[in-house]
Design an enzyme around this catalytic site. Sequence first.
Site, short mmCIF file in Angstrom:
data_model
loop_
_atom_site.label_atom_id
_atom_site.label_comp_id
_atom_site.label_asym_id
_atom_site.label_seq_id
_atom_site.Cartn_x
_atom_site.Cartn_y
_atom_site.Cartn_z
N GLU A 1 19.94 -13.96 28.77
CA GLU A 1 18.63 -14.24 28.17
C GLU A 1 18.41 -15.75 28.24
OE1 GLU A 1 18.82 -10.65 24.86
OE2 GLU A 1 19.49 -12.65 24.30
N ASP B 1 23.00 -15.24 18.38
CA ASP B 1 24.26 -14.52 18.20
C ASP B 1 25.27 -14.85 19.28
OD1 ASP B 1 24.20 -13.23 15.81
OD2 ASP B 1 24.31 -11.21 16.64
N LYS C 1 22.28 -6.39 16.28
CA LYS C 1 20.98 -7.01 16.02
C LYS C 1 20.54 -6.84 14.57
CE LYS C 1 16.16 -7.04 17.64
NZ LYS C 1 15.19 -6.42 18.57
N ASP D 1 11.43 -9.62 20.05
CA ASP D 1 12.50 -9.77 21.01
C ASP D 1 12.35 -11.12 21.69
OD1 ASP D 1 13.68 -7.36 20.49
OD2 ASP D 1 12.81 -6.31 22.21
N ASP E 1 16.25 -0.25 14.96
CA ASP E 1 14.81 -0.22 14.71
C ASP E 1 14.36 1.18 14.27
OD1 ASP E 1 15.46 0.83 17.18
OD2 ASP E 1 14.00 -0.35 18.31
#
Length: 742
Positions: free
Chosen positions: A136, A165, A299, A323, A454
């Site tokens: 990412e 993280d 998460k 996100d 979620d």
Amino acid sequence: MYYTIGKPQLCISLFLCVLVLLGIGKEKMTISRKAFHTLRASRLVPFNRAHMLLYFVAVLAAVYRRFDVLFSSPGPVSIVLLLADLIFAFMWLTYQALRWRPVRRQEFPDRLLQEVDPKEFPAIDVFICTADPYREPPVSVASTALSVMAFDYPADKLSIYVSDDGGSDITLFAFIEAARFARYWLPFCKENGIAIRSPEAYFRSRTGDGDSDKMKMMYQAMKEKVDIALERGYVGNDLLPSDEDEVFKKWKGISRNDHPSIIQVLLESTRDSDISGNALPNLIYVSREKRPNSPHNFKAGALNVLTRVSRTMSNAPLILTLDCDTYSNDPRSPIHALCYFLDPDMSSDLAFVQFPQIFQGLNKNDIYACEVKRLYTINPRGKDGVGGPNYVGTGCYFLRRALQGSTLSSPKTNASFSSDFTLKKAHEAASCAYEAGSKWGSSIGFRYRSLSEDFHTGFHLHCEGWKSVFCYPEKPAFLGDVPQNLNDVLGQRKRWSVGLFEVAFSRYCPLTFGTMNASLLEGLCYAHEAFWGSWSIPITIYGLLPQLALIYYTPLFPKVSDPWFYLYSYLFLAAYGQDLFEFLAADGTFGRWWSDQRMWMIIGQTSYLFGTLQFALKKIGISAQGFNVTSKVIEDEQSERYEKGAFDFGAKSPFFAVLGTVAIVNLSSLVAGIARAATVDGVFDEMFVQLFLSAFVAVNCLPIYHAMFLRSDGGKMPRKVTVISFAIAGFLLGIGYLIFHI
């Protein structure tokens, strides 16, 4: 007292019952008291309910016939086919809750701005999570943060919290650079009326002129510095001003899974301003404490840390989760959300407002079905009519009170974010020991015990009596990136299926806990998605068993001349016809629908199958793979293939071995069936359904055949995977011989 009902009264009663069932009669448009939004039920409601009734009768008839066949000729094949049909029937039945009352909403943000002074708007805390700087890219994550910092919203009411993280100094460095760039970028956007406020997206889609060129040069300079650090693997002193050396000394001697909490206030609205003198939003970097022996809960754990840290600093009543690759595409999205949160008719029990996930960069026919139109567009409208959509992990505005509970007192003080007292409290909230003996993750905050945090979180909130809203404005509020690698897509869906099973086979099963604590329809909606992985059973059975039976000339379905044949024809054509109609009605295309149904079969035979096996192994105590981050890095060659609509089978993945096996078995059965039909009378009549299934699957497998036998580029099926596929197919043919000939 006994009495009878005459025929006229009985007819009238039955007619009224049918009217109620079908929902015939005008469902008036609902308008909020302050007229900030409207709601209208879909015109398809009567059709959905009529079709539901007719199809239900057909499903019962098919199940009855399957039981009849089982009792008349018991055997493993009949049992397996009955199992497949029962799962098909169950999944169809649960899906009807989503078709019961789909609704559409519309917001009127201009009316809200006329009636409510922006100074009275509630503050918003924005949570952005990232976990790996190499999968990412930090600059892209920073670009997402910049896009929400530039909301058309009072800057002093915005606080952006970034959870790293990965515990990476490079990510922090990227945000330090982004904080500097924000001083120029935010006024540039607002003074020039820029709608796309993610610099990454803006400069990718536009050729600059004048001020735009200068801004692009600044952004490129920032990007180059971060990329240099990324290549080195650390932030060198040559990239830093001398006054920031101390910040990065915290990273010496630590690893990503063993380090204390690191919290850095990069911007504070009370002290920092842009080049025009306007206050900047708060920007806070958070890397929670990690220790090898402490559970981190992926998460959900990171989001709960941000919930607590933000509570000590800004404690905004609204929280937006994003996100890291989902940037703001409409700076007025908070105003759209406020159209619901500021409505007194809804605000008392409204937990969250969910925007759809919409993706950029899809190729023409969306070959990997990454649009996920059912999950992100069609299904939420169905859920919105029976209690509200579920949380999908990004693009969602939460009421903090719904997450924290009203029993938690606010520890926020008027002290500066950077004060020793505030930072001490924030570090305590980010420590591993904070949650010990607490209800965090169970009844407070984002919920644990599922890789699909979620889904689990939204489900629990609905079971606690909260409602939600699906907000789908004409201009997409947020845009995200999609994986352009098939192996990544399948791996992501496997993780989803495992997480959903973790909810389905727990004491919070939607079929029991959901129907009792939310409502029957809401429980069925959640059950449909919770049991997604079970699709693997009927899809795999119908993808292999009838084909093997065809090779060995064993009929499993009615002849064309048998009246039962028309039942199976109706079940297939009606299901696919309604699916296509709903897809097209949701602004889809036939090409994308074909890709969607093809990927449903591919995912069922790979992601759902492997996810089911992984979950089963985990339940019996065998260690299974945990959370994996989907890569946001795309190679040029891979991207070029994707744009051309070519599938990428280049990885040596067990997923592809399964797909190759299914493709070979179906091609073999189709060739054998056609050859026999051409030489033996009556074969076409007796084996038509199995011939059709083989042909249908084979047509869907065309990209697989192409990758196995015709391609020479980097996306072709590896030779080793092809050989394994042939070996497994040969083994299955041997098993088929034992089943159908012995």
